[in-house]
Write a protein that holds these residues in place. Structure first.
Motif, PDB file in Angstrom:
ATOM      1  N   SER A  36       2.399   2.363  -7.606  1.00  0.00           N
ATOM      2  CA  SER A  36       1.762   2.089  -6.308  1.00  0.00           C
ATOM      3  C   SER A  36       2.730   2.375  -5.162  1.00  0.00           C
ATOM      4  O   SER A  36       2.342   2.933  -4.131  1.00  0.00           O
ATOM      5  CB  SER A  36       1.279   0.638  -6.259  1.00  0.00           C
ATOM      6  OG  SER A  36       2.375  -0.234  -6.515  1.00  0.00           O
ATOM      7  N   ALA A  37       4.022   2.036  -5.365  1.00  0.00           N
ATOM      8  CA  ALA A  37       5.032   2.293  -4.328  1.00  0.00           C
ATOM      9  C   ALA A  37       5.254   3.798  -4.162  1.00  0.00           C
ATOM     10  O   ALA A  37       5.451   4.300  -3.050  1.00  0.00           O
ATOM     11  CB  ALA A  37       6.345   1.596  -4.698  1.00  0.00           C
ATOM     12  N   ILE A  38       5.220   4.534  -5.295  1.00  0.00           N
ATOM     13  CA  ILE A  38       5.397   5.987  -5.239  1.00  0.00           C
ATOM     14  C   ILE A  38       4.231   6.613  -4.477  1.00  0.00           C
ATOM     15  O   ILE A  38       4.418   7.486  -3.625  1.00  0.00           O
ATOM     16  CB  ILE A  38       5.488   6.575  -6.658  1.00  0.00           C
ATOM     17  CG1 ILE A  38       6.749   6.046  -7.355  1.00  0.00           C
ATOM     18  CG2 ILE A  38       5.509   8.106  -6.615  1.00  0.00           C
ATOM     19  CD1 ILE A  38       6.809   6.341  -8.834  1.00  0.00           C
ATOM     20  N   ALA A  39       3.005   6.105  -4.771  1.00  0.00           N
ATOM     21  CA  ALA A  39       1.821   6.625  -4.075  1.00  0.00           C
ATOM     22  C   ALA A  39       1.940   6.344  -2.582  1.00  0.00           C
ATOM     23  O   ALA A  39       1.634   7.212  -1.758  1.00  0.00           O
ATOM     24  CB  ALA A  39       0.556   5.989  -4.653  1.00  0.00           C
ATOM     25  N   ALA A  40       2.426   5.149  -2.253  1.00  0.00           N
ATOM     26  CA  ALA A  40       2.588   4.802  -0.832  1.00  0.00           C
ATOM     27  C   ALA A  40       3.597   5.730  -0.165  1.00  0.00           C
ATOM     28  O   ALA A  40       3.381   6.211   0.954  1.00  0.00           O
ATOM     29  CB  ALA A  40       3.027   3.348  -0.705  1.00  0.00           C
TER      30      ALA A  40
END
Lengths: 252, 249
Positions: A36-40
């Protein structure tokens, strides 16, 4: 449909497991950020990533063109003169087995310290050179011996033999060489940027280095994903182009 | 005696691994069809390349009355250029000898029609069946109107029905164009069917074990294979071949 679905499901399961594990074990994000952090990170910096991807791609393609012209010209010259081939072969082999990173400093000096982008193109071209050169050389020699005998029988001139027999015979090996070289040119561009790059050459490798220096691991991953997608798309594209051209060569 | 179109006298060929052929004496009269029969590795194909002028003998002399442009070869494989259409393949020998492209293509179309490929002029080799590709190869050999036609096991890769149909086509074309033909095969019946003279060779190094004249017209009448003359000739060739192979063993 099933064959398309299977890898998607596997990827979803892996990403889900990754996300859950990161949260459950409270892994620090600089060590391993959750998906999720990578997507953000990706959403936040996609214009920059896209521009960098384009920089890497255009570097690789330019290197490919330079490599193709040099490799084809040299292969042609060498195929016409066996003495020249004997002379060139040991040098070519020596250059080929020398690691790219080892010659990077030299190329950077020669390109001019102010022009790292030239050094990156030059290094990527060196990597892309060899598959095209050996493909072209193999192709130019891969003439059906009976067909060559017929050309003897018909009294073909050396020029006719080259244009009407050897060049067309070389097409499949030449296409294969270019396909391999395209993948290597991208890898070469990235590696070269790691070694020779600076603020002047802002490809994906630079994005990775930059994020790494600031310990923004999610951004490293985002750049990595962009690079992987670029590689996969380019490979699929080259595969399709090769097959299309090969089919028209064979008349299928 | 009519002057021969090509001849081998006292010809020997040595390769690195030893003697491959000879000594061999063989003369071809214009328009005659000779079959060379022998076991694999007896130097049949070498003899053919000598007659074509594609290879030089180690000793002995090869005399060729048919010049370079007057000799054609058909190999075991069709040997068509995959990147060219059937008509471009057939036009190639004429174009290489300097004929204008338009005239070469017109001659190629005619040659392809003659071998029954009039409907496949634009087809690529990959689109042709084995038999059709062989026919295209034959058309390419005949388009130059050769005085000497050399066939190196041209039907070996084809099925029995195709091979018989093609044999009759070759004979019909031979009757029309009258080239001298050397036909290499290891099939005795095919040799007897095709040739006016069957030359039997010994296993390597190939020498001529003997020859048998085959009676009958060039174009074989229907049922020729079942005639007494055909069977007698085939048996004579088989016996000669068996004795030649035995002696060597």
């Amino acid at each position: 449909m099933k064959r398309l679905l299977a890898p998607l499901i596997l990827i979803a399961v892996l990403l889900g497991g990754w996300e859950l594990a990161c949260r459950a074990l409270s892994v620090p994000p600089y060590l391993l950020p959750p998906p999720s952090a990578i997507a953000a990170a990706f959403v936040q910096s996609w214009p920059l990533l896209l521009a960098s991807a384009w920089a890497t791609l255009s570097t690789a393609l330019l290197a490919l063109v330079i490599a193709s012209v040099c490799a084809c010209a040299l292969a042609l010259a060498v195929s016409l003169n066996s003495l020249l081939e004997d002379a060139v072969r040991p040098i070519a082999v020596t250059l080929q087995v020398t690691p790219l990173v080892a010659i990077a400093p030299l190329v950077t000096i020669w390109a001019g310290i102010d022009h790292p982008e030239r050094a990156v193109i030059g290094l990527a071209a060196v990597v892309a050179f060899f598959p095209i050169f050996s493909g072209a050389l193999t192709g130019l020699k891969a003439v059906d011996p009976d067909l060559a005998r017929l050309f003897d029988l018909y009294g073909a001139t050396p020029l006719q033999r080259l244009v009407r027999l050897r060049l067309p015979s070389a097409v499949p090996a030449l296409l294969e060489g270019h396909k391999v070289a395209t993948g290597l040119a991208v890898i070469g561009a990235v590696v070269a940027e790691f070694v020779a790059g600076s603020g002047g050459a802002q490809g994906l490798a630079w994005r990775i280095l930059e994020a790494y220096n600031r310990l923004q691991t999610a951004k490293v991953f985002a750049a990595l994903v962009t690079l992987a997608v670029l590689g996969v798309v380019l490979h699929a594209l080259m595969e399709r182009i090769e097959r299309r051209l090969l089919d028209s060569w064979k008349g299928r | 005696m009519t002057p021969s179109i090509a001849s081998l006298s006292g010809v020997e060929v040595d390769y690195d691994r030893g003697r491959a052929l000879g000594p061999v004496d063989l003369a071809l009269a214009p328009g005659e069809i000779v079959a060379l029969v022998g076991p694999s590795g007896c130097g049949k194909s070498t003899a053919l390349r000598l007659l074509a002028g594609l290879e030089q003998p180690t000793r002995g002399t090869v005399v060729r009355a048919a010049g370079k442009g007057e000799t054609s070869v058909v190999f075991q494989a069709p040997t068509l250029a995959p990147w060219l259409s059937a008509r471009d393949n057939v036009a190639l020998p004429l174009e290489l000898s300097g004929l204008a492209k338009k005239d070469a293509l017109a001659a190629a179309d005619e040659a392809l029609r003659k071998v029954g490929l009039g409907a496949a002029l634009a087809a690529r080799p990959a689109q042709l069946s084995g038999g059709m590709a062989m026919r295209a190869s034959l058309a390419r050999a005949l388009v130059t109107r050769p005085r000497l036609l050399l066939l190196d096991e041209p039907f070996a890769a084809l099925d029995e029905i195709t091979r018989r149909a093609l044999a009759d086509d070759v004979l019909a074309l031979a009757d029309e164009l009258k080239p001298a033909i050397v036909f290499v095969t290891h099939n005795v019946e095919e040799a007897v069917y095709m040739a006016g003279r069957v030359v039997v060779m010994t296993p390597g190094p190939g020498r001529i074990a003997g020859e048998i004249a085959i009676p009958g017209p060039i174009v074989r009448p229907p049922g020729f294979r079942t005639t007494e003359a055909f069977r007698a000739a085939a048996e004579a060739v088989s016996n000669l071949l068996a004795r030649a192979t035995e002696r060597a063993a």
